[in-house]
Design an enzyme around this catalytic site. Structure first.
Site, PDB file in Angstrom:
ATOM      1  N   CYS A 143       0.844  -1.192   0.000  1.00 17.36           N
ATOM      2  CA  CYS A 143       0.000   0.000   0.000  1.00 17.36           C
ATOM      3  C   CYS A 143       0.879   1.242   0.000  1.00 17.36           C
ATOM      4  CB  CYS A 143      -0.903  -0.021   1.229  1.00 17.36           C
ATOM      5  SG  CYS A 143      -1.809   1.503   1.530  1.00 17.36           S
ATOM      6  N   GLY A 191       3.493  -3.593 -10.084  1.00 15.20           N
ATOM      7  CA  GLY A 191       4.208  -3.931  -8.859  1.00 15.20           C
ATOM      8  C   GLY A 191       4.412  -2.707  -7.995  1.00 15.20           C
ATOM      9  N   HIS A 214      -7.436   5.528  -4.424  1.00 16.39           N
ATOM     10  CA  HIS A 214      -6.845   5.438  -5.761  1.00 16.39           C
ATOM     11  C   HIS A 214      -6.138   4.094  -5.929  1.00 16.39           C
ATOM     12  CE1 HIS A 214      -6.520  10.119  -5.537  1.00 16.39           C
ATOM     13  NE2 HIS A 214      -7.751   9.701  -5.808  1.00 16.39           N
ATOM     14  N   GLU A 231      -7.607  -0.732   1.657  1.00 14.73           N
ATOM     15  CA  GLU A 231      -7.693   0.723   1.488  1.00 14.73           C
ATOM     16  C   GLU A 231      -8.931   1.291   2.183  1.00 14.73           C
ATOM     17  OE1 GLU A 231      -5.175   2.263   0.415  1.00 14.73           O
ATOM     18  OE2 GLU A 231      -4.166   0.438  -0.253  1.00 14.73           O
ATOM     19  N   HIS A 285      -8.196   2.210   5.654  1.00 16.05           N
ATOM     20  CA  HIS A 285      -7.615   3.547   5.802  1.00 16.05           C
ATOM     21  C   HIS A 285      -8.706   4.618   5.757  1.00 16.05           C
ATOM     22  CE1 HIS A 285      -3.573   2.153   5.778  1.00 16.05           C
ATOM     23  NE2 HIS A 285      -3.525   1.822   4.496  1.00 16.05           N
TER      24      HIS A 285
END
Length: 488
Positions: free
Chosen positions: A80, A174, A192, A216, A219
Site C-alpha cells: 500500500c 508492482g 486510488h 484501502e 484507511h
C-alpha cells in the site's frame, strides 16, 4: 512547456479524453527524471499532504533520484502507498497493536462512487468486489455503505496512472498498488488504485482487487498500518483466500465505531379477521387529545437533527428556531414506529442514532428506521432503572449522562456501556434540583434541566445553574401566557 507538464495541464484535460490521458502519462523513467523538488513545490502550494494532518511526525518522502529505475517488483514487494506511522505513533499504540489515523467519520451511513474502472475486469465485477470489500467492515460495525452514480460521495474510488493529482504518484506494475486518504483530511474518502496493476479477483496470478480494496477502505475508515500477524491492515500485500479480518482489524475498527447493532427482532403479526368469519375484536380507540403544552410536565426532551422535540403521553411537539412546527403536536409513532408510550428519556448520539428509554428497556433508531430494541438496560451496565433523563453534553456530543433521582452515570455509545454501575451524585451539577424529568443541550452549549413545569439553565463555563432560574417551560418555549399567580 515540457510534454510531461503539458499532459498534466488543464488544457490537456480539456482537449484529450480521460482514457487517452491515462495512456499518455509519463512512464516511471520520466517521472524519476523530474526535478527532485518538483512535487514538493506543488505540495507547498496546496498545503501539507493529506496524511500529514493525521501523522504530524511522519517523515517527508525521499526525493526522487536520477537513477534509472529497475522493475518495481525487484525493488520491494507490492504494498500500500499510504506511509507507515512514525515510530512515536507506533509506540503509543503498541499495547493495542492496531493503529489509528487520528480521524473517524461522524456518521455511520456512508456513500461511495466508482469513477473509473480497470481494463481487465468488467464493471459489474468491480462493483460487486467493492461492495464485498466494504461488507467485511460493515459486518463488524454499525456502518452501512451505499453506491451512488453521480455527485460527490463520501468515498470516491478511482483507477489512475503515475502522477494523478495528489502528490502520491504510482510507479507502474508492482510496487505501490493503491493508496487512500484518512477521515478529517482535505481529501478524506478518496481511494486510488494503480491502473497498471494486473487486477484479478480471487486469483494469485495477479493482484487481488478484493483484498487491496478492503485494505484501502480500512484507511478510509481511520485505520493505519499495523504489524499484527495476518492483519488485513498490514502494509505489504500477500494473497490470502478467503478474505477475512483479523482480530486486530476488528478491534481497531470497533474502537472507532463500536460493534454492529443486534438484528431487530419482529414478532409475526397475527392474521387479521377473514371474510365471513365473526370475531369479537373491538375496533381500536381513537387516540386521546394531546396534553396542553402550557400545563404539561414533559416526559422527555431531546435535540434531534438540530430541532427540539418534547415528548408527553405518546405525543411529540417539534420546535424549529423556537417555533412550533405546523401539524404538531403529533403522535410520536408517526416518526418512530414501534416506539413505546410514554418514553422516560431520549437523546441523539454523535452518529445520528436516536435512543429512547422506557422502564427497564431501550430502543435505538437510525432516523425513523428501528435498528435495535427492545433491549434490556442491563446491556448498558445499568442495574438501576428507569432512566429519568438523558443529556448530551459538549460540542462534539461525546459526553452523555443518564439521570435517575439523585444519581447520574456517564454513558459511552461506542461501547454501549456506562463508566461504572456505581452512580455519581447529581449534586455535581450545582444549582440543578434532583429528580429531574428531562434534559437537553442547546446550540450554544447551555444545558436545560426540566422538573414539572419548571426548567433550569446550566452555564457550561461556570458549571452551575444561571441566576434567575427556574422559569416556566410553557411561556418560554410555547408562548403560553404567564400565570397571574407567581407562586408555583
Amino acid at each position: 512547456m515540457a510534454p510531461a507538464a503539458w499532459l498534466r495541464s488543464a488544457a490537456a484535460r480539456a482537449l484529450l479524453p480521460p482514457m487517452l490521458l491515462l495512456l499518455l502519462q509519463p512512464p516511471p523513467l520520466l517521472a524519476r527524471a523530474l526535478p527532485p523538488d518538483a512535487h514538493h513545490l506543488h505540495a507547498e502550494r496546496r498545503g501539507p499532504q493529506p496524511w500529514h494532518a493525521a501523522l504530524p511526525s511522519s517523515p517527508a518522502p525521499a526525493p526522487a533520484t536520477q537513477e534509472a529505475p529497475r522493475p518495481a517488483s525487484s525493488l520491494r514487494p507490492p504494498r500500500c502507498g499510504v506511509p507507515d506511522p512514525s515510530d512515536g505513533l507506533s509506540a503509543r499504540n503498541r499495547q493495542k497493536r492496531f493503529v489509528l489515523s487520528g480521524g473517524r467519520w461522524e456518521k455511520t451511513d456512508l456513500t461511495y462512487r466508482i469513477l473509473r474502472f480497470p481494463w481487465q475486469l468488467v464493471q459489474e465485477q468491480v462493483r460487486q468486489t467493492m461492495a464485498e470489500a466494504l461488507k467485511v467492515w460493515s459486518d463488524v460495525t454499525p456502518l452501512t455503505f451505499t453506491e451512488v452514480h453521480e455527485g460527490r460521495a463520501d468515498i470516491m474510488i478511482d483507477f489512475a496512472r503515475y502522477w494523478h493529482g495528489d502528490d502520491l504518484p504510482f510507479d507502474g506494475p508492482g510496487g505501490i498498488l493503491a493508496h487512500a486518504f484518512f477521515p478529517k483530511t482535505h481529501r478524506e474518502g478518496d481511494v486510488h488504485f494503480d491502473y497498471d496493476e494486473t487486477w484479478t479477483i480471487g486469483d494469485d496470478q495477479g493482484t487481488d482487487l478484493l483484498q487491496v480494496a478492503a485494505h484501502e477502505f480500512g484507511h478510509v475508515l481511520g485505520l493505519q498500518h499495523t504489524t499484527a500477524a495476518k492483519a488485513l491492515m498490514s502494509a505489504f500485500y500477500t494473497f490470502r483466500y478467503p478474505l477475512s479480518l483479523s482480530p486486530d482489524d476488528c478491534r481497531g475498527v470497533q474502537h472507532l465505531y463500536g460493534q454492529p447493532w443486534p438484528t431487530v427482532t419482529s414478532r409475526t403479526p397475527a392474521l387479521g379477521p377473514q371474510a365471513g368469519i365473526d370475531t369479537n375484536e373491538i375496533a381500536p380507540l381513537e387516540p386521546d387529545a394531546p396534553p396542553d403544552a402550557c400545563e404539561a410536565s414533559f416526559d422527555a426532551v431531546s435535540t434531534i437533527r438540530g430541532e427540539l422535540f418534547f415528548f408527553k403521553a405518546g405525543f411529540v411537539w417539534r420546535l424549529r428556531g423556537g417555533q412550533l412546527q405546523p401539524g404538531y403536536p403529533a403522535l410520536a409513532s408517526r416518526h418512530w414506529q414501534g416506539l413505546p408510550s410514554p418514553v422516560d428519556a431520549a437523546f441523539e448520539d454523535a452518529q445520528g442514532h436516536i435512543w429512547f428509554f422506557q422502564g427497564a428497556q431501550y430502543w435505538v433508531y437510525d432516523g425513523e428506521k428501528p435498528v435495535l430494541g427492545p433491549a434490556p438496560l442491563t446491556e448498558l451496565g445499568l442495574v438501576r432503572f428507569p432512566v429519568h433523563a438523558a443529556l448530551v453534553w459538549g460540542p462534539e456530543k461525546n459526553k452523555i449522562y443518564f439521570f435517575r433521582g439523585r444519581d447520574y452515570w456517564r454513558f459511552h455509545p461506542s461501547t454501549r456501556r456506562v463508566d461504572s454501575p456505581v452512580p455519581r451524585r447529581a449534586t455535581d451539577w450545582r444549582g440543578v434540583p434532583s429528580e429531574i424529568d428531562a434534559a437537553f443541550q442547546d446550540a450554544d452549549g447551555y444545558a436545560y434541566f426540566l422538573r414539572g413545569r419548571l426548567y433550569w439553565k446550566f452555564d457550561p463555563v461556570k458549571v452551575k445553574a444561571l441566576e434567575g432560574f427556574p422559569r416556566l417551560v410553557g411561556p418560554d418555549f410555547f408562548g403560553c401566557a404567564e400565570p397571574a399567580n407567581t407562586f408555583l
